[in-house]
Design a protein around this motif. Structure first.
Motif, short mmCIF file in Angstrom:
data_model
loop_
_atom_site.label_atom_id
_atom_site.label_comp_id
_atom_site.label_asym_id
_atom_site.label_seq_id
_atom_site.Cartn_x
_atom_site.Cartn_y
_atom_site.Cartn_z
N GLN A 1 28.38 -121.36 26.50
CA GLN A 1 28.37 -120.56 25.47
C GLN A 1 29.86 -120.52 24.96
O GLN A 1 30.20 -119.87 23.76
CB GLN A 1 27.86 -119.34 25.57
CG GLN A 1 26.46 -119.15 25.89
CD GLN A 1 25.52 -120.12 24.51
OE1 GLN A 1 25.42 -119.49 23.34
NE2 GLN A 1 25.40 -121.32 24.77
N PHE A 2 30.77 -120.76 25.77
CA PHE A 2 32.25 -120.63 25.25
C PHE A 2 32.70 -121.32 24.13
O PHE A 2 33.26 -121.11 23.11
CB PHE A 2 33.17 -120.73 26.28
CG PHE A 2 32.88 -119.41 27.49
CD1 PHE A 2 33.80 -118.22 27.27
CD2 PHE A 2 32.10 -119.51 28.54
CE1 PHE A 2 33.42 -117.21 28.23
CE2 PHE A 2 31.86 -118.25 29.23
CZ PHE A 2 32.58 -117.30 29.17
N ASN A 3 32.37 -122.43 24.11
CA ASN A 3 32.66 -123.42 22.89
C ASN A 3 31.68 -123.15 22.08
O ASN A 3 32.38 -123.50 20.70
CB ASN A 3 32.64 -124.96 23.75
CG ASN A 3 33.68 -125.52 24.40
OD1 ASN A 3 34.73 -124.76 24.41
ND2 ASN A 3 33.41 -126.61 25.25
N TRP A 4 30.58 -123.00 22.02
CA TRP A 4 29.71 -122.39 20.99
C TRP A 4 30.30 -121.49 20.14
O TRP A 4 30.22 -121.60 18.70
CB TRP A 4 28.44 -122.48 21.55
CG TRP A 4 27.28 -121.93 20.65
CD1 TRP A 4 26.54 -120.73 20.46
CD2 TRP A 4 26.89 -122.50 19.20
NE1 TRP A 4 25.81 -120.73 19.37
CE2 TRP A 4 25.95 -121.61 18.67
CE3 TRP A 4 27.19 -123.82 18.72
CZ2 TRP A 4 25.43 -122.12 17.28
CZ3 TRP A 4 26.68 -124.23 17.60
CH2 TRP A 4 25.73 -123.43 16.94
N MET A 5 30.74 -120.33 20.70
CA MET A 5 31.12 -119.20 20.12
C MET A 5 32.38 -119.40 19.21
O MET A 5 32.56 -118.79 18.41
CB MET A 5 31.25 -118.14 21.22
CG MET A 5 30.00 -117.42 21.85
SD MET A 5 28.88 -116.70 20.50
CE MET A 5 27.64 -116.28 21.51
N ASP A 6 33.09 -120.32 19.95
CA ASP A 6 34.54 -120.62 19.28
C ASP A 6 34.12 -121.52 17.76
O ASP A 6 34.97 -121.54 17.00
CB ASP A 6 35.31 -121.85 20.11
CG ASP A 6 35.81 -120.78 21.22
OD1 ASP A 6 35.78 -119.72 21.28
OD2 ASP A 6 36.35 -121.62 22.01
N TYR B 1 32.24 -120.46 15.45
CA TYR B 1 32.23 -119.51 14.16
C TYR B 1 32.60 -118.08 14.52
O TYR B 1 32.42 -117.37 13.80
CB TYR B 1 30.63 -119.44 13.92
CG TYR B 1 29.65 -118.82 14.97
CD1 TYR B 1 29.39 -117.40 15.03
CD2 TYR B 1 29.28 -119.48 15.82
CE1 TYR B 1 28.55 -116.99 16.00
CE2 TYR B 1 28.24 -119.07 16.82
CZ TYR B 1 27.82 -117.61 16.92
OH TYR B 1 26.90 -117.13 17.78
N GLN B 2 33.30 -117.72 15.66
CA GLN B 2 33.95 -116.50 16.00
C GLN B 2 35.18 -116.64 16.29
O GLN B 2 35.84 -117.74 16.67
CB GLN B 2 33.25 -115.91 17.05
CG GLN B 2 31.73 -115.43 16.61
CD GLN B 2 31.00 -114.73 17.88
OE1 GLN B 2 31.49 -114.56 18.99
NE2 GLN B 2 29.96 -114.19 17.69
N SER B 3 35.97 -115.46 16.00
CA SER B 3 37.54 -115.53 15.99
C SER B 3 37.88 -115.53 17.36
O SER B 3 38.99 -115.44 17.74
CB SER B 3 38.00 -114.49 15.07
OG SER B 3 37.61 -113.15 15.42
N SER C 1 36.41 -112.14 25.72
CA SER C 1 37.41 -111.06 24.56
C SER C 1 36.69 -110.17 23.80
O SER C 1 36.59 -109.04 23.68
CB SER C 1 38.24 -111.91 23.92
OG SER C 1 39.05 -112.44 24.59
N ILE C 2 35.24 -110.73 23.20
CA ILE C 2 34.46 -109.97 22.38
C ILE C 2 33.95 -108.83 23.44
O ILE C 2 33.90 -107.63 23.27
CB ILE C 2 33.18 -110.88 21.71
CG1 ILE C 2 33.84 -111.67 20.82
CG2 ILE C 2 32.03 -109.83 21.37
CD1 ILE C 2 32.85 -112.69 20.14
N MET C 3 33.39 -109.18 24.51
CA MET C 3 32.72 -108.37 25.58
C MET C 3 33.90 -107.14 25.75
O MET C 3 33.60 -106.19 25.83
CB MET C 3 32.10 -109.10 26.89
CG MET C 3 31.46 -108.02 27.74
SD MET C 3 32.65 -107.66 28.97
CE MET C 3 32.98 -109.03 29.74
#
Length: 234
Positions: free
Chosen positions: A183-188, A190-192, A197-199
Motif C-alpha cells: 500500500q505504500f507505493n499505491w498511496m503515493d 494519489y496522496q501527498s 505519515s497520514i496515520m
C-alpha cells in the motif's frame, strides 16, 4: 470481552483503530477483525485482482499477528461494495462469529465509498444479530454490543466525542501498519503524504485534541436496545 473491528480494506484497521485494539489486547480481551472487501484494486504493480487480493490478505494476517487478532475476510470487490442481501448476510455472519461486546467500524458518513457502505451496513444489521429467522449461516447471539465509529481518512468532517489514549502502544501500531507493504507505493499514486505519515499526523492531532501524545477518536452509534457503554472503551 470480545472486540470486533470491521474495516472495508486490508490496512484500514491498522490506520484507524489498531491502537485501541492493542489497548484491549493488553487488558486480556479477545480481538477479531473482519474486512468487507479484498482490496483487489489497491495496486498498479500486480497483474491481476486475484494477485493483489492474495498479497493484501497475507499482509493483513502479518499485521494481525502483532495485534493478536483473528481475521475473517468477506472478499467483496474493492471500490464496488454494495448494500445487498448477500453483503448484509456476510456482515451478520462476521458479527455473530466474533460474538462481540464492542464493535469498531467506519462511520456511515465516511466519504470513501467502501468505508461508508461498510459502516452503514454494520449499523443497520445490528438489530438482526439475535434473530433466528434472519438469513445467516452463523447462529444468533444474545449480546448487545456497543458500536463505535472511528475517524475517517485525515479526520475530514468528523468530530470525535470520545478519545482513547494510544501513546504507549503507538510504536506497535506503527509496526502493524508497516506490514501492508503493497500500500505504500499505491498511496503515493494519489496522496501527498505516505501511509505512515497520514496515520501519525492524524493520531497526533487527535492526541492534541484530547491532551495525549497520540490518540484515536470515536463517535458512538445509538439506537434503543444498543445504546453505547463508553466504559467498555480501554
Amino acid at each position: 470481552m470480545n472486540v470486533l473491528a470491521i474495516g472495508a480494506h486490508p490496512d484500514d484497521i491498522e490506520v484507524y483503530c489498531a491502537g485501541t485494539l492493542l489497548k484491549y489486547k493488553q487488558q486480556g480481551h479477545n480481538i477479531f477483525i473482519a474486512l468487507t472487501t479484498s482490496g483487489n484494486i489497491g495496486s498498479n504493480e500486480y497483474e491481476s485482482r486475484e494477485a493483489i487480493a492474495a498479497q493484501r490478505e497475507q499482509e493483513q494476517l502479518e499485521a494481525a499477528k502483532i495485534l493478536g487478532a483473528e481475521v475473517r475476510f468477506l472478499r467483496f470487490d474493492d471500490q464496488g461494495l454494495q448494500d445487498t442481501p448477500e453483503t448484509r448476510r456476510a456482515v451478520i455472519n462476521a458479527i455473530r462469529w466474533a460474538d462481540p461486546d464492542v464493535i469498531l467500524t467506519h462511520s456511515p458518513e465516511d466519504p470513501s465509498t467502501d468505508h461508508g457502505v461498510t459502516g452503514k451496513i454494520v449499523s443497520e444489521v445490528i438489530l438482526s444479530i439475535p434473530g433466528k429467522l434472519i438469513p445467516a449461516d452463523e447462529p444468533p447471539i444474545a449480546k448487545n454490543p456497543s458500536l463505535f465509529y472511528f475517524t475517517p481518512a485525515a479526520g475530514i468532517g468528523f468530530l470525535p466525542e470520545v478519545y482513547v489514549d494510544t501513546s504507549d502502544v503507538f510504536p506497535l501500531k506503527k509496526e502493524a501498519l508497516t506490514k501492508h507493504t503493497s500500500q505504500f507505493n499505491w498511496m503515493d499514486v494519489y496522496q501527498s503524504h505516505n501511509l505512515l505519515s497520514i496515520m501519525e499526523i492524524s493520531d497526533k492531532f487527535r492526541g492534541l485534541q484530547a491532551g495525549y501524545e497520540y490518540a484515536e477518536g470515536f463517535r458512538a452509534f445509538r439506537i434503543h436496545g444498543y445504546m453505547p457503554n463508553f466504559k467498555l472503551l480501554p
